[in-house]
Write an enzyme that holds these catalytic residues in place. Structure first.
Site, PDB file in Angstrom:
ATOM      1  N   GLU A 121       0.823  -1.219   0.000  1.00 35.03           N
ATOM      2  CA  GLU A 121       0.000   0.000   0.000  1.00 35.03           C
ATOM      3  C   GLU A 121       0.849   1.258   0.000  1.00 35.03           C
ATOM      4  OE1 GLU A 121      -3.057   0.143   3.006  1.00 35.03           O
ATOM      5  OE2 GLU A 121      -4.272  -1.318   1.943  1.00 35.03           O
ATOM      6  N   HIS A 166       8.761 -26.337  -1.783  1.00 32.41           N
ATOM      7  CA  HIS A 166       8.151 -27.467  -2.492  1.00 32.41           C
ATOM      8  C   HIS A 166       6.966 -27.030  -3.347  1.00 32.41           C
ATOM      9  CE1 HIS A 166      10.573 -30.465  -0.249  1.00 32.41           C
ATOM     10  NE2 HIS A 166      10.658 -29.435   0.576  1.00 32.41           N
ATOM     11  N   LYS A 203     -14.038  -0.447  -3.534  1.00 34.67           N
ATOM     12  CA  LYS A 203     -15.138  -0.065  -2.633  1.00 34.67           C
ATOM     13  C   LYS A 203     -16.238   0.639  -3.415  1.00 34.67           C
ATOM     14  CE  LYS A 203     -12.209   0.621   1.404  1.00 34.67           C
ATOM     15  NZ  LYS A 203     -11.643   1.608   2.315  1.00 34.67           N
TER      16      LYS A 203
HETATM   17  O1  PA5 Z   1      -3.420   1.259   5.812  1.00 35.79           O
HETATM   18  C1  PA5 Z   1      -4.591   1.595   5.729  1.00 35.79           C
HETATM   19  O2  PA5 Z   1      -4.961   2.744   6.025  1.00 35.79           O
HETATM   20  C2  PA5 Z   1      -5.691   0.631   5.324  1.00 35.79           C
HETATM   21  O3  PA5 Z   1      -5.211  -0.548   4.826  1.00 35.79           O
HETATM   22  C3  PA5 Z   1      -6.604   0.354   6.512  1.00 35.79           C
HETATM   23  O4  PA5 Z   1      -5.848  -0.180   7.559  1.00 35.79           O
HETATM   24  C4  PA5 Z   1      -7.758  -0.609   6.177  1.00 35.79           C
HETATM   25  O5  PA5 Z   1      -8.380  -0.237   4.996  1.00 35.79           O
HETATM   26  C5  PA5 Z   1      -8.786  -0.604   7.317  1.00 35.79           C
HETATM   27  O6  PA5 Z   1      -9.287   0.676   7.513  1.00 35.79           O
HETATM   28  P1  PA5 Z   1     -10.059   1.105   8.819  1.00 35.79           P
HETATM   29  O7  PA5 Z   1      -9.166   0.922   9.984  1.00 35.79           O
HETATM   30  O8  PA5 Z   1     -10.413   2.527   8.573  1.00 35.79           O
HETATM   31  O9  PA5 Z   1     -11.279   0.223   8.929  1.00 35.79           O
END
Ligand code: PA5
Length: 455
Positions: free
Chosen positions: A297, A318, A432
């Protein structure tokens, strides 16, 4: 740069880059040093893009005793009143706690009867599996369970669905008042549906600071509360991270985060587009999952970024071993090696020796594992897969704290080396939007119409 591995004068994780030198030269690495120094400076002095999300940088040394006391007291209450605690969350609100708990837990904890004061920690809201939720709720129907619901935004669909179901179950099993005492919410101070709900219901809450993004939040209550509920020492975890915070505050080869960020970017520039994080200890499987989110990310944007993959060796030798040894030469590996094991198990001698294993009789299983590791690293280097080697003294809270912070700091430096904003994740929104449009969420009418026309 003269030194090829970071040497910090304390018992700590160690990073060794010697085995990348067949693929890239010292010069390739040194060329990136001025930019790495600049990138570290951006992280430390908040002068780069995304600089409003740098709250994690000084978090270990700034975590107060009062906060740790509050988290531990809350964990103790849950441990006393529950035989099972379900941590609800996804992505950064799930993977850090899962990684630490799995690294420290007995491998068969899930199958052992719960010991008094040691509630089982289960996870939900990290998927949208109907069978998963059915089976979880079925398991919980005769359990004294509690809930930690975690969402920074407070609006994420996966955990919201799981929470709706488990909240309803807890209330029907315990009554409204009792259920409220066993629910803890971790979310934004003001915004989001979860904050509204928690205030309305009067739940105990912890705040995720605005300037700490989800994937950098494991050392906040997001990770610390579930880890404390599982019975682990969150002070030692923070202490380890604080040691690493100090060890990574200046540029140079003795800063392991700097060295790692620099080396992986030199490899990337030389055409190594895929990094596989390798462990030789099954307890580190979820650490690989956490790391994938952190780097995936943070760096995968603007049509750039090393693709982060993870494998568990020797298991995956493996299955993936062939590809790694002889497939397209676009990969490098980062191997996490755990120096000391918690337990001893020797290979017994057998008089008949029908399996031919007497040549290793009397050896520790870990010695065989270490030879598998060394043999594989040499084979991979020979096959054109350079490796960065990280040694972790043992699977203990302090070293995991060091490792977490080491990777976080390196991720910030690395993102800036790549010229991306390491702290946003605009691409996560695309699925989303489509999902909401397909489910006809109010407010998505236009998108619903548009996506239906494409089906
Ligand atoms: O790193 C990030 O911001 C995202 O991956 C969030 O951790 C993930 O989408 C979960 O979001 P939230 O904590 O708002 O539910």
């Amino acid at each position: 740069m003269k030194v090829l591995n970071s040497q910090i004068p304390m018992k700590t994780i160690n990073v060794d880059i010697q085995h990348v030198l067949g693929s890239i030269s010292r010069q390739d690495i040194e060329t990136l040093e001025p930019k790495a120094t600049e990138s570290l400076d951006k992280v430390l002095n908040a002068t780069g893009t995304g600089n409003d999300f740098l709250g994690w940088v000084n978090l270990p040394t700034e975590t107060t005793e009062a906060l740790l006391d509050d988290i531990i007291a809350c964990a103790d209450e849950l441990r006393a009143s529950c035989d099972t605690v379900v941590a609800i969350g996804i992505g950064g609100s799930y993977l850090g706690a899962k990684a630490v708990v799995e690294a420290l837990n007995d491998s068969f904890a899930a199958y052992r009867p719960g010991v008094q004061g040691e509630p089982k920690l289960l996870f939900a809201g990290q998927n949208i599996g109907e069978d998963y939720m059915y089976e979880l709720q079925d398991y919980l129907k005769d359990k004294r369970f509690g809930i930690i619901v975690i969402s920074k935004s407070g609006t994420t669909t996966e955990p919201a669905i799981a929470f709706r179901l488990l909240k309803e179950q807890l209330e029907s099993q315990l009554g409204l008042e009792e259920a409220r005492k066993r629910i803890v919410a971790i979310t934004d101070a003001k915004r989001g549906a979860l904050r509204t709900l928690a205030t309305e219901e009067g739940y105990k809450t912890f705040v995720i600071a605005d300037n700490v993004g989800g994937r950098f939040s494991v050392l906040t209550p997001v990770g610390l509360l579930p880890i404390a509920v599982a019975g682990y020492d969150i002070r030692a975890l923070i202490d380890g991270a604080a040691e690493m915070e100090k060890a990574t505050s200046a540029p140079g080869e003795n800063n392991p985060s700097y060295l790692y960020a620099l080396t992986r970017n030199a490899l990337y520039a030389a055409g190594k587009k895929i990094e596989i994080l390798v462990n030789y200890n099954p307890k580190l499987h979820f650490f690989g999952e956490w790391w994938k989110q952190l780097y995936g990310e943070s760096e995968g944007k603007d049509n750039k970024g090393i693709f982060p993959a993870a494998v568990d060796f020797s298991t995956d030798l493996h299955s993936m071993g062939q590809w790694i040894q002889e497939g397209e030469r676009t990969i490098f590996e980062t191997v996490i090696s755990v120096a000391e094991q918690q337990h001893e198990k020797l290979i017994p001698s057998d008089e008949a020796n029908l399996d031919g294993l007497n040549y290793i009789a009397g050896k520790h299983i870990d010695e065989v594992n270490k030879m598998a590791e060394l043999g594989t690293r040499i084979a991979h280097v020979d096959g054109g897969v350079p490796n960065i080697h990280i040694t972790l003294p043992a699977l203990r809270e302090k070293y995991l704290g060091q490792l977490i912070y080491f990777f976080e700091k390196a991720c910030g430096i690395s993102g800036y080396l790549l010229d991306v904003n390491p702290f946003n994740q605009p691409g996560v929104e695309a699925y989303k939007r489509n999902m909401f449009a397909l489910l006809a969420k109010p407010g998505y009418e236009k998108e619903t119409e548009a996506i239906k026309a494409r089906l």
